[in-house]
Write a protein that holds these residues in place. Sequence first.
Motif, short mmCIF file in Angstrom:
data_model
loop_
_atom_site.label_atom_id
_atom_site.label_comp_id
_atom_site.label_asym_id
_atom_site.label_seq_id
_atom_site.Cartn_x
_atom_site.Cartn_y
_atom_site.Cartn_z
N VAL A 56 0.84 -1.37 0.13
CA VAL A 56 0.03 0.27 0.24
C VAL A 56 1.06 1.24 0.02
N TYR A 57 2.02 1.24 0.78
CA TYR A 57 2.90 2.42 0.65
C TYR A 57 3.52 2.49 -0.94
N SER A 58 4.07 1.27 -1.36
CA SER A 58 4.59 1.68 -2.87
C SER A 58 3.41 2.00 -3.73
N VAL A 59 2.45 1.69 -3.69
CA VAL A 59 1.31 1.90 -4.69
C VAL A 59 1.06 3.54 -4.54
N CYS A 60 0.87 4.06 -3.21
CA CYS A 60 0.66 5.37 -3.06
C CYS A 60 1.76 6.20 -3.41
N PHE A 61 2.94 5.72 -3.17
CA PHE A 61 4.18 6.56 -3.68
C PHE A 61 4.45 6.51 -5.14
N ALA A 62 4.11 5.69 -5.62
CA ALA A 62 4.27 5.50 -7.22
C ALA A 62 3.20 6.49 -7.99
N ALA A 63 2.02 6.48 -7.41
CA ALA A 63 0.75 6.95 -8.03
C ALA A 63 0.69 8.56 -7.95
N LEU A 64 1.31 9.27 -6.95
CA LEU A 64 1.18 10.65 -6.68
C LEU A 64 2.28 11.82 -7.24
N PRO A 65 3.47 11.25 -7.84
CA PRO A 65 4.34 12.19 -8.25
C PRO A 65 3.73 13.49 -9.04
N VAL A 66 3.03 13.02 -10.16
CA VAL A 66 2.61 13.90 -10.94
C VAL A 66 1.56 15.05 -10.53
N LEU A 67 0.71 14.40 -9.50
CA LEU A 67 -0.40 15.26 -9.12
C LEU A 67 0.68 16.20 -7.78
N ALA A 68 1.47 15.64 -7.07
CA ALA A 68 2.01 16.43 -6.25
C ALA A 68 2.78 17.60 -7.03
N GLY A 69 3.29 17.37 -8.00
CA GLY A 69 4.09 18.34 -8.76
C GLY A 69 3.08 19.37 -9.32
N ALA A 70 1.84 19.13 -9.62
CA ALA A 70 0.96 20.01 -10.19
C ALA A 70 0.43 20.89 -9.13
N LEU A 71 0.12 20.31 -7.90
CA LEU A 71 -0.42 20.92 -6.71
C LEU A 71 0.71 22.21 -6.44
N GLY A 72 1.91 21.84 -6.29
CA GLY A 72 2.97 22.63 -6.00
C GLY A 72 2.86 23.88 -6.96
N GLY A 198 -2.31 29.75 -14.52
CA GLY A 198 -3.05 28.75 -15.31
C GLY A 198 -2.87 27.14 -14.85
N ALA A 199 -2.05 26.95 -13.62
CA ALA A 199 -1.58 25.84 -13.33
C ALA A 199 -2.65 24.97 -12.72
N ARG A 200 -3.64 25.97 -12.16
CA ARG A 200 -4.74 25.17 -11.33
C ARG A 200 -5.72 24.36 -12.33
N THR A 201 -5.45 25.09 -13.70
CA THR A 201 -6.41 24.26 -14.72
C THR A 201 -5.88 22.76 -15.01
N ARG A 202 -4.69 22.54 -14.45
CA ARG A 202 -3.94 21.22 -15.13
C ARG A 202 -3.88 20.30 -13.72
N VAL A 203 -4.53 20.73 -12.54
CA VAL A 203 -4.55 19.93 -11.41
C VAL A 203 -5.52 18.74 -11.70
N ALA A 204 -6.60 19.01 -12.35
CA ALA A 204 -7.47 17.90 -12.48
C ALA A 204 -6.97 16.66 -13.58
N ARG A 255 -4.71 20.28 -20.96
CA ARG A 255 -4.97 20.12 -19.70
C ARG A 255 -4.19 18.84 -19.09
N VAL A 256 -3.27 18.24 -20.06
CA VAL A 256 -2.46 16.97 -19.49
C VAL A 256 -1.35 17.46 -18.84
N PRO A 257 -0.80 16.69 -17.92
CA PRO A 257 0.35 17.08 -17.27
C PRO A 257 1.69 17.20 -18.03
N ALA A 258 2.53 18.34 -17.69
CA ALA A 258 3.49 18.41 -18.80
C ALA A 258 4.41 17.39 -18.90
N LEU A 259 4.42 16.59 -17.62
CA LEU A 259 5.58 15.38 -17.89
C LEU A 259 5.10 14.57 -19.15
#
Length: 492
Positions: A56-72, A198-204, A255-259
Amino acid sequence: MHGGESGPWRGALAVVLLAVAQILVVFDTAVFAVGLPLIQAHRHLSFSGLTWLLSVYSVCFAALPVLAGALGRAFGHRRVLMGGFALSSLAAAAPALSLSASVLLASRAVQGVAAAVITAGALALIDATHPAGRDRDRALNVHFAVVACATPAVLLPCTMLLDSVRTEDTVFWVQAVAGGVLLLLTPVALAETAPVPGARTRVAGAALAVVPLGFLAWFADRLGDKSVSVTTVMAIAVGAALVPSVLGWLGRGERVPALLARLYRERSAFGAYTVVALLAAGLAGAVLVLTIALQLLGGLSPMQVGWALLSAVAGVVLGCLVLPVLAARVGLAGTVAGACVVAAAGFVLLSLPGASYRFADVLLPLLLIAFGCGVLALPAGFARSGSGALPQELNSSRQFGAGLGASLFVGVIAVAQQRTTGTSLPVLKAYKAIMAGGIRDCFALGTALCLTAALVALVALPRHGGRTTGPEPDLSGGAPAGTAGSPGSSAR
């Protein structure tokens, strides 16, 4: 705000704090891995329960990097980083206050989220405290070297702590207090980054990326936990590491994450991100499985495991010294491919039928694996060579790869554990024989990951030599021209 505006002391303090933050993330993973027997005894968990805690730790760690960057980019990286520290402290304190297995499982999930947020925010904040050029390159290289060395280096202090306290609750409180201290120091050491227009529009769109990335990490664990052929698991592992690049096909949308967009548009960026994901998967899995193998089959104490894995630190340091020089002379593609082959050789030695997992027998293989994975410590080198890879996005790739690798390797070990029941041989002998086979399968998987990374490097990375000091004339802080290496640089 950059370090040049507030004096060099703040830039140095930022590097130290972010390095300590990354060590906190690694400490959480390492101390949990070596403390599994203690946790199992105190919490009365089955082996399947332990694998759930790892997965469960590995799954969460793998799934969140793109979203975390977008929120930042949308709300400020320092604010998001502080949220990660707060989550980490709360998640660590919860199981210290409760013996419930459900609380521990939920805590591990939240810790995975916190680790993803902390790791994703670190590089953006280095940008915010260091002006473009040599200072930023140096800070990036220091940070990634710490990241690459941290896991094997932290294992020994973890085992010493466990040996002295003999209870996991103390470890949880150490994590909680450390997270709280970092939370208080962050406003002192780090400048806030301005939200990107405009970054907030890419969070979704970034939130939607959590679904396929999280599913891949979960599916890797689910597949590994079934009695399928190792060849099938290898194919799925390699395919999953390539999926983020395939998702880049959607990069034509605004609206797609830049990565993901970058992976679609640029072959060299695709190569850099994919190589990092594959190597990170192999290294994370290798350290995890060796921690188990050395105790189970080699008869080593947790303290001896910590000493044995220190050879990986020497390998990474050697890689950091040698690989940039080679890249400048023979080109990035050949250097990275060669490093991947060296790492694969280390995995081969560990996967041989007669392989022994005693102290002296793992030092050379682990040294080779760590040397090859020294590529993970060269973010600015990727950019200066013309690969078009931004360090922040390479970090996201490394996070995904590490989570994917841990999920896969844990799944393979779980299958071996299931096969130890119902045998007619003496219990201990049967158990060790079957587990040895599962561990060798894991190292065979690591070989496949490294060789695939070598092939991708030869096909996709630049072949020419690159300079190893200072940015190229058309680069800004190690990022391609037009994508300035600021915290919001990856937004289109």
